[in-house]
Design an enzyme around this catalytic site. Sequence first.
Site, PDB file in Angstrom:
ATOM      1  CB  SER A 164      -1.655   9.012   2.704  1.00 27.34           C
ATOM      2  OG  SER A 164      -0.701   9.935   3.196  1.00 27.34           O
ATOM      3  CD  GLU A 165       4.982  10.437   0.742  1.00 23.50           C
ATOM      4  OE1 GLU A 165       5.169  10.538  -0.469  1.00 23.50           O
ATOM      5  OE2 GLU A 165       5.640  11.050   1.590  1.00 23.50           O
ATOM      6  CG  ASN A 166       1.707   8.532   5.734  1.00 25.34           C
ATOM      7  OD1 ASN A 166       0.995   8.823   4.778  1.00 25.34           O
ATOM      8  ND2 ASN A 166       1.363   8.798   6.965  1.00 25.34           N
ATOM      9  N   GLY A 167       1.269   5.106   3.961  1.00 30.14           N
ATOM     10  CA  GLY A 167       0.731   3.780   4.194  1.00 30.14           C
ATOM     11  C   GLY A 167      -0.754   3.662   4.467  1.00 30.14           C
ATOM     12  CB  SER A 220       3.150   2.994   0.293  1.00 31.17           C
ATOM     13  OG  SER A 220       2.637   4.266  -0.015  1.00 31.17           O
TER      14      SER A 220
END
Lengths: 228, 216
Positions: free
Chosen positions: B47-50, B89
């Site tokens: 997930s791009e938010n980490g 990320s």
Amino acid sequence: MIDKISPSLRQAVADLHDGASIMISGFGDAGAPHELMDAVIEHGATDLTIISNNAGAGETGIAALIKANRVRKVICSFPRQAASHHFDARYRAGQVELELVPQGNLAARIQAAGSGLGAIYTPTGYGTLLAEGKETREIDGRNYVLEYPIHADFALIKARAGDRWGNLVYRKVARNFGPIMAMAAKTTIAQVAEVVELGALDPEAVVTPGIFVNRLVQVAPLSVAAAA
Amino acid sequence: MQRMNREDMAARVARDIPEGAYVNLGIGLPTKVANFLPQEREIFLQSENGLLGMGPAPAEDDIDWELINAGKQPVTLLAGGSFFHHGDSFSMMRGGHIDICVLGAFQVSVNGDLANWHTGAADAIPAVGGAMDLAVGAKQVFVMMDLLTKGGESKLVAQCSYPLTGLSCVSRVYTDVAIFDVGPAGAHVIEMVPGLTIDQLRDMTGVDLQLALEIA
């Protein structure tokens, strides 16, 4: 003795000034330093440039800064959200300028600033509206866009714990932009849920070394639940 | 002709994700793919938010608003999962470490151009997020979308009319009536729902379509 702990939120942001550029960590509410943003509002600084992933939602944080008419420009990747009405209204009225940056380019440009790089070539955005007018270069058969670093006067970030030298650890996805914004601003101010003694943080697990942090201020960890 | 519903589409995409793949699922419809990944395969969701090793939604009592996905919904972390900052990320994406991303789209062209971030309407407030990074960075970009708009226009097009997200980046398009490979060789149909013919599909889309060798 070096002690970067500020006794209050008010003192932590005392040297903010009109026209400042401010990086603000957070992805949604996770990692958003709400109490520091409240202190910015109370401080009164205006004509601010905000660098963040979003442009605020609901009535708190960046949305509250925009509502209070303190923001001249927003540099972000995703301004439009379900509750971004304060940004939407000011943007449509021409009162807030927007620089829209693809999220990874936002991160990379912040990292470039923190790392002392003069610019980066990124493949992201090549051939799109967001690269219009920008210099491009083909390197090993792939096309890249020249993008410049994003610096800031201040970074406001949120971490789980820190010590008086400024070493920080984060909590889950609240880490997001904190470590890279801490590196890119002239003055980095971290709100932490817990202040610990020197040596209490495992040096192998420190995420942001204290060299990147100027000030810490302790804030009770209530705001985790502030997702509504 | 029996159109696939959203769950059928998600299940169909999930079938094509192999053991060991590092996968990013875009917000909206692609998020549903997670519900259909075969239990016996170990697949790493990023997930791009980490986070890497993203698990399913938590029980109501276990919601943690510092453990959310790119759509800002609560999720869980699997044993072996990890957290990282935004620079890392997006290095995962841009650096070619993500095997597959699944995105929604307004339009995809037969050569694989993607338009999914902005309608270009004068009063629209644009938002891009990580879409452009995923489009150029993932080794394979899958798109999931209805073939036609509500107004009956094909979203698989000769050339995108909406502002582009990335050039020649999509490899496969999963729709409610057919699956296409797209790219430099144009669009090839690799699956159709029962009762649909290639000629009907050509009429619906108005683009050049070839039948892939496997089904020709």
